[in-house]
Write a protein that holds these residues in place. Structure first.
Motif, PDB file in Angstrom:
ATOM      1  N   GLY A 264     -54.653  27.087  52.449  1.00 35.34           N
ATOM      2  CA  GLY A 264     -53.934  26.426  53.521  1.00 35.34           C
ATOM      3  C   GLY A 264     -54.813  25.439  54.250  1.00 35.34           C
TER       4      GLY A 264
ATOM      5  N   THR B  19     -55.573  23.874  58.172  1.00 38.28           N
ATOM      6  CA  THR B  19     -55.373  23.976  59.619  1.00 38.28           C
ATOM      7  C   THR B  19     -55.818  22.662  60.256  1.00 38.28           C
ATOM      8  OG1 THR B  19     -55.894  26.321  59.492  1.00 38.28           O
ATOM      9  CG2 THR B  19     -55.901  25.332  61.682  1.00 38.28           C
TER      10      THR B  19
ATOM     11  N   TYR C 200     -54.197  20.276  46.736  1.00 36.83           N
ATOM     12  CA  TYR C 200     -54.045  19.609  48.034  1.00 36.83           C
ATOM     13  C   TYR C 200     -54.868  18.332  48.015  1.00 36.83           C
ATOM     14  CZ  TYR C 200     -54.632  18.593  53.028  1.00 36.83           C
ATOM     15  OH  TYR C 200     -54.649  17.967  54.262  1.00 36.83           O
TER      16      TYR C 200
ATOM     17  N   MET D 247     -49.274  19.611  48.215  1.00 38.21           N
ATOM     18  CA  MET D 247     -49.233  18.997  49.540  1.00 38.21           C
ATOM     19  C   MET D 247     -50.261  17.884  49.588  1.00 38.21           C
ATOM     20  SD  MET D 247     -49.908  20.673  53.305  1.00 38.21           S
ATOM     21  CE  MET D 247     -48.403  21.597  53.393  1.00 38.21           C
TER      22      MET D 247
ATOM     23  N   TYR E  84     -52.023  15.124  52.559  1.00 41.38           N
ATOM     24  CA  TYR E  84     -52.084  14.578  53.912  1.00 41.38           C
ATOM     25  C   TYR E  84     -52.253  13.080  53.743  1.00 41.38           C
ATOM     26  CZ  TYR E  84     -54.367  12.658  58.023  1.00 41.38           C
ATOM     27  OH  TYR E  84     -54.699  11.843  59.070  1.00 41.38           O
TER      28      TYR E  84
ATOM     29  N   LYS F  99     -44.973  18.348  49.250  1.00 41.03           N
ATOM     30  CA  LYS F  99     -44.918  18.246  50.711  1.00 41.03           C
ATOM     31  C   LYS F  99     -45.890  17.189  51.221  1.00 41.03           C
ATOM     32  CE  LYS F  99     -45.465  22.790  51.157  1.00 41.03           C
ATOM     33  NZ  LYS F  99     -45.676  24.130  51.729  1.00 41.03           N
TER      34      LYS F  99
ATOM     35  N   LEU G 233     -47.907  15.819  54.722  1.00 36.43           N
ATOM     36  CA  LEU G 233     -48.367  16.055  56.089  1.00 36.43           C
ATOM     37  C   LEU G 233     -48.835  14.704  56.623  1.00 36.43           C
ATOM     38  CD1 LEU G 233     -48.718  18.811  57.558  1.00 36.43           C
ATOM     39  CD2 LEU G 233     -51.072  18.833  56.713  1.00 36.43           C
TER      40      LEU G 233
ATOM     41  N   GLN H 224     -43.966  16.845  57.182  1.00 37.89           N
ATOM     42  CA  GLN H 224     -44.236  17.566  58.433  1.00 37.89           C
ATOM     43  C   GLN H 224     -45.298  16.813  59.221  1.00 37.89           C
ATOM     44  OE1 GLN H 224     -45.007  21.429  56.287  1.00 37.89           O
ATOM     45  NE2 GLN H 224     -44.046  22.255  58.138  1.00 37.89           N
TER      46      GLN H 224
ATOM     47  N   ALA I 283     -48.653  16.714  61.230  1.00 35.64           N
ATOM     48  CA  ALA I 283     -49.884  17.506  61.305  1.00 35.64           C
ATOM     49  C   ALA I 283     -50.117  17.827  62.785  1.00 35.64           C
ATOM     50  CB  ALA I 283     -51.055  16.714  60.740  1.00 35.64           C
TER      51      ALA I 283
ATOM     52  N   VAL J 164     -52.060  24.196  64.053  1.00 37.80           N
ATOM     53  CA  VAL J 164     -51.092  24.767  63.109  1.00 37.80           C
ATOM     54  C   VAL J 164     -51.708  24.827  61.710  1.00 37.80           C
ATOM     55  CG1 VAL J 164     -48.824  24.452  62.018  1.00 37.80           C
ATOM     56  CG2 VAL J 164     -49.142  23.930  64.453  1.00 37.80           C
ATOM     57  N   THR J 165     -51.443  25.950  61.008  1.00 31.91           N
ATOM     58  CA  THR J 165     -51.903  26.102  59.627  1.00 31.91           C
ATOM     59  C   THR J 165     -50.734  25.889  58.678  1.00 31.91           C
ATOM     60  OG1 THR J 165     -53.617  27.662  60.283  1.00 31.91           O
ATOM     61  CG2 THR J 165     -52.963  27.696  57.969  1.00 31.91           C
ATOM     62  N   TYR J 166     -50.894  25.011  57.721  1.00 31.79           N
ATOM     63  CA  TYR J 166     -49.852  24.696  56.738  1.00 31.79           C
ATOM     64  C   TYR J 166     -50.249  25.304  55.400  1.00 31.79           C
ATOM     65  CZ  TYR J 166     -48.608  21.427  60.401  1.00 31.79           C
ATOM     66  OH  TYR J 166     -48.252  20.895  61.611  1.00 31.79           O
TER      67      TYR J 166
END
Lengths: 300, 300
Positions: free
Chosen positions: A3, A5, A204, A225, A227, A262, A264, A290, A292, A296-298
């Motif tokens: 995950g 964070t 990721y 995911m 970012y 996904k 971020l 979503q 960031a 919060v942890t994704y």
């Protein structure tokens, strides 16, 4: 657990309680930090992230909002008497900056500091089950994104079966990797009897700062995911281009074209108080988006 | 107004919501920053201290908890398009560190950055009415305290009298400096008729980090307020000596021997949660002691 964070989601100047870029990636093998804006050390304390668990720090580029908090963390590790090795991955000149600052402070680190320069994209290192690669983004100065990919997922132990066959706990990590078990009578119990299949390996990608740039797609495609930065809303696409940044819709298009699951978004400009439009604009292009949000942890 | 606002009162590692050393000194001529631990930029935002008012930054020494937040502030000034000159006072090698960090970020500052090296104690500069000098402390690396002294206080205008004599507003600054006024009929009105005497000129000394050291007394004596570090309580005097820091009672003795009016204490070790004993122990030696609390402004 795999995950990310978020410790900071703002661009350059801190504003509206938002901090500059920093993320913690939690893996089965330990924690990595990605970028390290100023003040994120206090964010780690606020979010109760144990600094001692960090084994690697990745710095995408040398704009201050991505690394000014690094030296303070390295210094804190020294003051807290860390002994375990720490690896830093980043542009080569960063090593000169770190070395100079410790020299003038007359500081001798109590831990080994390994430095892996990233001066072109490609394979960097493998930490336990995670392979890490970098890729260049289109930014004003040299800047790199990072891909964190599980090499192969471990098979899942079926506790009822292993108990029935008296498999000792010490053999579990062999089972996870697919080994058969030979019991005390010499009977071979096939791995498939004792485990269930691993889930697909996860991926990721941290796409750092940069303009809309389709050359990054081959590195991040199929990720569970990513970012991607969205410094500006869509109506400031010209400014984004001029400043080597991206907009909401551009981030959405990258996610869409790379076929990721996904997205971020972060690195919001300090000119925006509310983040609502960042989310709605990006979701128009790529619904699985979503914000960031700090703290919060994704799950990846 | 001549006062000091505390932004950070902790030593090395941030802890218990306390931040590393930083103070803002407000004078009639502008604001100065003294030391600049990491994260104090966000503290300035929290306490609504306008960054644009800062004209000078003084760095006592190059341990990270006293300057790691400097580069981020300089960078923010650039991003906020500051044009007004900024002066930095600190150990000479600091200029090399700053220059290197801006070079790798390909940053050209939109404002003039003047650097005044402090490599031995003595006169530094005068800003409006405030003369600033430095003095060496006894620390593990080169470290300097700073004395901020009003050169001469301005006389106070008696508005009733100046109205009666029709003294134009544009002449007020001459009156404040003691000039007589000649009216339209050529009549000379003595300054004493139009003003009341200035209060005594004030003096503040920031004593930075260091061991108990009586050689600093000649520089700070008679000050209206001094800040002196108290990293440890009295029972850890040995540790304080070994680490080139001071205790509560040592700070009290310096204040007492220097005949100052008020003592502000800070740079508390991260091992202490509560600060109560710091205050009580120091007050046993020097009753006019106050804790340097973050966000509080102390009038000098």
């Amino acid at each position: 657990m795999f995950g990310v964070t978020v410790l900071g989601n703002n661009s350059a100047v801190p504003a509206f309680g938002r901090h500059p870029t920093s993320q913690v990636i939690t893996t089965s093998g330990g924690k990595f930090l990605v970028d390290r804006g100023e003040g994120t050390q206090i964010q780690m304390i606020n979010y109760k992230i144990r600094r001692s668990r960090i084994s690697h720090i990745f710095i995408s580029h040398l704009h201050g909002d991505h690394y000014f908090g690094l030296i303070g963390l390295l210094n804190s590790f020294a003051l807290l008497n860390r002994t375990q090795k720490l690896t830093i991955v980043g542009p080569e000149i960063l090593k000169t900056i770190i070395d100079l600052q410790f020299k003038v402070a007359d500081t001798v680190l109590p831990y080994e500091l390994e430095f892996l320069p990233v001066n072109s994209g490609g394979y960097i290192t493998t930490v336990d089950n995670i392979e890490i690669r970098s890729f260049a983004t289109d930014h004003r100065i040299a800047c790199y994104g990072f891909v964190f990919k599980e090499k192969k997922n471990l098979r899942k132990i079926d506790i009822q079966k292993t108990s029935f066959h008296n498999v000792p706990y010490s053999f579990y990590h062999h089972l996870q990797k697919g080994a058969d078990y030979k019991d005390e009578n010499g009977l071979i119990i096939p791995n498939e009897e004792l485990t269930t299949s691993a889930g697909p390996s996860k991926k990721y990608a941290f796409c750092a700062d940069g303009r809309y740039n389709e050359t990054i797609i081959k590195h991040i495609e199929g990720a569970d995911m990513i970012y991607h930065e969205t410094t500006y809303l869509d109506n400031l696409a010209d400014r984004a281009f001029m400043r080597f940044h991206s907009t909401t819709r551009q981030a959405g298009r990258i996610a869409e074209n790379a076929g990721v699951k996904k997205l971020l978004i972060g690195h919001f400009s300090s000119k925006y108080d509310s983040l609502d439009e960042f989310l709605s604009e990006t979701q128009e292009v790529f619904p699985q988006t979503q914000l960031a949000l700090e703290g919060v942890t994704y799950l990846i």
